[in-house]
Design a protein around this motif. Structure first.
Motif, PDB file in Angstrom:
ATOM      1  N   ALA A  56      11.827  41.434  50.867  1.00 46.49           N
ATOM      2  CA  ALA A  56      11.108  42.870  52.007  1.00 46.49           C
ATOM      3  C   ALA A  56      12.200  43.805  51.810  1.00 46.49           C
ATOM      4  O   ALA A  56      13.325  44.418  51.474  1.00 46.49           O
ATOM      5  CB  ALA A  56      10.225  42.863  52.844  1.00 46.49           C
ATOM      6  N   THR A  57      11.608  45.018  50.905  1.00 42.63           N
ATOM      7  CA  THR A  57      12.438  46.307  50.987  1.00 42.63           C
ATOM      8  C   THR A  57      11.412  47.229  51.964  1.00 42.63           C
ATOM      9  O   THR A  57      10.332  47.311  51.703  1.00 42.63           O
ATOM     10  CB  THR A  57      12.217  47.432  50.277  1.00 42.63           C
ATOM     11  N   ILE A  58      11.732  48.985  52.117  1.00 45.76           N
ATOM     12  CA  ILE A  58      11.020  49.935  52.324  1.00 45.76           C
ATOM     13  C   ILE A  58      10.927  50.818  51.685  1.00 45.76           C
ATOM     14  O   ILE A  58      12.178  51.407  51.255  1.00 45.76           O
ATOM     15  CB  ILE A  58      10.202  50.701  53.771  1.00 45.76           C
ATOM     16  N   GLU A  59      10.120  52.170  50.945  1.00 46.15           N
ATOM     17  CA  GLU A  59       9.903  53.178  50.317  1.00 46.15           C
ATOM     18  C   GLU A  59       9.287  53.950  50.913  1.00 46.15           C
ATOM     19  O   GLU A  59       8.371  53.765  52.244  1.00 46.15           O
ATOM     20  CB  GLU A  59      10.249  53.020  48.856  1.00 46.15           C
ATOM     21  N   ARG A  60       9.420  55.456  50.995  1.00 48.45           N
ATOM     22  CA  ARG A  60       8.899  56.878  50.980  1.00 48.45           C
ATOM     23  C   ARG A  60       7.176  56.460  50.799  1.00 48.45           C
ATOM     24  O   ARG A  60       6.952  55.756  49.492  1.00 48.45           O
ATOM     25  CB  ARG A  60       9.304  58.017  50.602  1.00 48.45           C
ATOM     26  N   ALA A  61       6.373  57.097  51.251  1.00 44.82           N
ATOM     27  CA  ALA A  61       4.783  56.473  50.986  1.00 44.82           C
ATOM     28  C   ALA A  61       4.113  57.722  50.390  1.00 44.82           C
ATOM     29  O   ALA A  61       4.862  59.074  50.269  1.00 44.82           O
ATOM     30  CB  ALA A  61       3.942  56.379  52.415  1.00 44.82           C
ATOM     31  N   ARG A  88      13.255  37.500  58.397  1.00 54.84           N
ATOM     32  CA  ARG A  88      13.720  36.385  58.828  1.00 54.84           C
ATOM     33  C   ARG A  88      12.482  35.388  58.734  1.00 54.84           C
ATOM     34  O   ARG A  88      12.714  34.188  58.740  1.00 54.84           O
ATOM     35  CB  ARG A  88      13.271  36.344  60.752  1.00 54.84           C
ATOM     36  N   TYR A  89      11.109  36.145  58.014  1.00 49.71           N
ATOM     37  CA  TYR A  89      10.257  34.654  57.495  1.00 49.71           C
ATOM     38  C   TYR A  89      10.831  34.313  55.892  1.00 49.71           C
ATOM     39  O   TYR A  89      10.264  33.311  54.956  1.00 49.71           O
ATOM     40  CB  TYR A  89       8.825  34.863  57.519  1.00 49.71           C
ATOM     41  N   ILE A 129      11.011  47.848  61.205  1.00 45.67           N
ATOM     42  CA  ILE A 129      10.633  46.733  61.917  1.00 45.67           C
ATOM     43  C   ILE A 129      10.226  45.734  61.275  1.00 45.67           C
ATOM     44  O   ILE A 129      10.850  44.460  61.281  1.00 45.67           O
ATOM     45  CB  ILE A 129      10.073  46.519  63.753  1.00 45.67           C
ATOM     46  N   ASP A 130       8.845  46.174  60.192  1.00 44.63           N
ATOM     47  CA  ASP A 130       7.867  45.242  59.506  1.00 44.63           C
ATOM     48  C   ASP A 130       9.105  44.142  58.536  1.00 44.63           C
ATOM     49  O   ASP A 130       9.049  43.501  58.233  1.00 44.63           O
ATOM     50  CB  ASP A 130       6.899  45.679  58.963  1.00 44.63           C
ATOM     51  N   CYS A 131       9.949  45.261  58.278  1.00 39.72           N
ATOM     52  CA  CYS A 131      10.630  44.492  57.259  1.00 39.72           C
ATOM     53  C   CYS A 131      11.615  43.501  57.862  1.00 39.72           C
ATOM     54  O   CYS A 131      11.716  42.417  56.790  1.00 39.72           O
ATOM     55  CB  CYS A 131      11.791  45.606  56.357  1.00 39.72           C
TER      56      CYS A 131
END
Length: 108
Positions: free
Chosen positions: A103-108, A98-99, A91-93
């Motif tokens: 951005a991407t996501i990756e495993r912490a 939208r802004y 959701i944050d990504c």
């Protein structure tokens, strides 16, 4: 022979040994999600002040923290701006997209 079971009527029930299974290579237990990092990447389009504004608006960061993260993006090419469970990170990504931030996501 019993056509359904495949053994003669009245014979003792066949015992089937359990199959040997290997343990999974990855911990698949629910609730053990260590989280996902939301990564913002540098781009040549957005102003630094705009990126600070977006970080403050989306994540509620202070001016100082948002500026520090923006400078990390600017100088290092990327910054981990939050860590959350997968759904929240997605959701944050999406919100960052939208802004108009990359951005991407990756495993912490």
């Amino acid at each position: 022979m019993n056509p359904i079971i495949g053994r003669p009527p009245g014979s003792p029930a066949a015992t089937i040994a359990p199959e040997r299974t290997d343990l999974p290579e990855v911990d698949e237990r629910a609730g053990h999600d260590r989280g996902w990092n939301v990564v913002v990447w540098n781009d040549p389009v957005n102003l630094m002040s705009y990126v600070v504004l977006v970080f403050r608006r989306i994540f509620g960061y202070s001016e100082e923290k948002a500026t520090r993260l923006m400078l990390e993006v600017h100088h290092e090419g990327r910054s981990i701006v939050s860590t959350a469970p997968r759904e929240k990170a997605e959701i944050d990504c999406y919100t960052l997209h939208r802004y108009a931030l990359w951005a991407t996501i990756e495993r912490a």
